[in-house]
Design an enzyme around this catalytic site. Structure first.
Site, short mmCIF file in Angstrom:
data_model
loop_
_atom_site.label_atom_id
_atom_site.label_comp_id
_atom_site.label_asym_id
_atom_site.label_seq_id
_atom_site.Cartn_x
_atom_site.Cartn_y
_atom_site.Cartn_z
N ARG A 100 53.68 -0.76 24.06
CA ARG A 100 52.94 -0.09 25.14
C ARG A 100 51.46 -0.19 24.78
NH1 ARG A 100 54.25 4.05 28.96
NH2 ARG A 100 52.56 5.52 29.38
N GLN A 130 59.52 0.26 34.14
CA GLN A 130 59.51 1.31 35.14
C GLN A 130 60.07 0.80 36.47
OE1 GLN A 130 58.45 4.79 34.98
NE2 GLN A 130 59.71 4.62 36.83
N ASP A 230 51.53 6.63 42.73
CA ASP A 230 51.19 6.78 41.32
C ASP A 230 49.90 7.60 41.24
OD1 ASP A 230 51.18 6.50 38.57
OD2 ASP A 230 50.58 4.40 38.57
N CYS A 269 56.30 7.34 39.14
CA CYS A 269 56.61 7.00 37.75
C CYS A 269 56.27 8.12 36.77
CB CYS A 269 55.90 5.71 37.35
SG CYS A 269 54.10 5.78 37.42
#
Length: 313
Positions: A100, A130, A230, A269
């Protein structure tokens, strides 16, 4: 050649379908593989995380493996060791590397020297794990997987908000691969990367998907199966929070916008900021499936690891 998941189109139609079928089976408990027994998976964090850290750690354990969780600031990478040298050490000790980070280029550099699969757990450009979880969630709540071909043919998804971020890009690529009617509504100054849009349309030409980029949230949401959004301020953009908010206000997901869908489910998400990108009555309402979506990170990621690791064996 070692297969990696660096961006959503690294999985073709058949591979994506296989991963989603496996993710659904894993969640149902109809298969309980222990393919990682006796092995470790490195899970490396350059960015803060809740869902990614928890879902990969628990998922790797459920597959029989050991999650070697590393915050890069506490490793020699935090003192300037190169991506390549870090990976050369990791690959000799682990079955896969989950990373990540900020730069997609760093992930490409990692994959270029790695003999084990590298998985994108989020970059500034893409968030494929995701979106696989989101596709699984759509299948669960809106008709399952298609009988054959692209996994979600005949379904539709509207993403509204920041079209230039990683989620918009991954919805375009992953959604087109799944055969979705993918619609992105964003302010003109926050449109998706044209190269990503072009690639999504190239995929769509083969899968029967459709790709729409618009500045009109109503056009995007009309008749869709799922509505996604988002945060307006992604990690690393905190200093821009005040100036970023105003352009996105017309893209806030509220009950009136949701009503334009076809009994649409609501996806996010997370983390979600109620009253900003979506109103509380949507986030906590009956069509919100965000907690199923969050859980599905674990199942989708287990399926990805199994797909990549077993393909290498």
């Amino acid at each position: 050649m070692t297969a990696h998941l660096l961006r959503d189109d690294d999985l073709g139609v058949d591979a994506q379908r296989d991963v989603l079928e496996l993710a659904l089976a894993l969640k149902a408990g109809s298969t309980t593989p222990r393919a990682l027994a006796g092995q470790a998976v490195a899970v490396v964090f350059d960015k803060a995380s809740t869902r990614t850290r928890v879902s990969f750690s628990v998922g790797i354990h459920e597959l029989g493996g050991y999650p070697l969780v590393l915050d890069s600031a506490g490793t020699q990478a935090g003192r300037g060791e190169s991506v390549e040298d870090t990976v050369r050490v990791l690959e000799r000790n682990v079955a896969a590397i989950v990373w990540r980070t900020y730069s997609q280029d760093a992930l490409r550099r990692a994959a270029a020297v790695s003999a084990v699969p590298v998985v994108n757990a989020l970059t500034d450009e893409f968030h494929p794990c995701q979106v696989l979880a989101d596709l699984q969630t759509i299948a669960e709540h809106r008709g399952g997987l298609a009988p054959e071909g692209p996994a979600l043919a005949g379904r539709s998804l509207a993403y509204v908000g920041d079209g230039a971020n990683n989620m918009a890009h991954s919805y375009l690529l992953g959604g087109a691969t799944a055969g979705l009617d993918v619609r992105v509504a964003a302010p003109a100054d926050y449109a998706p990367d044209p190269d990503v849009v072009a690639r999504a349309r190239e995929i769509a030409a083969d899968t029967g998907a459709r790709v729409l980029v618009t500045t009109d949230p109503h056009e995007a949401v009309d008749g869709v199966t799922a509505v996604a959004t988002d945060t307006w301020v992604s990690m690393g953009q905190e200093d821009e929070a005040a100036e970023r908010a105003a352009p996105f206000v017309p893209y806030r997901v509220d009950e009136a916008l949701m009503a334009r869908g076809d009994d649409a489910i609501f996806l996010h998400c997370l983390p979600v900021y109620r009253g900003m990108e979506a109103t509380a009555d949507v986030v906590d309402g009956p069509r919100s499936v965000i907690w199923d979506e969050a859980e599905n990170r674990r199942h989708a990621q287990k399926a990805v690891l199994l797909h990549l690791v077993e393909e290498r064996l």
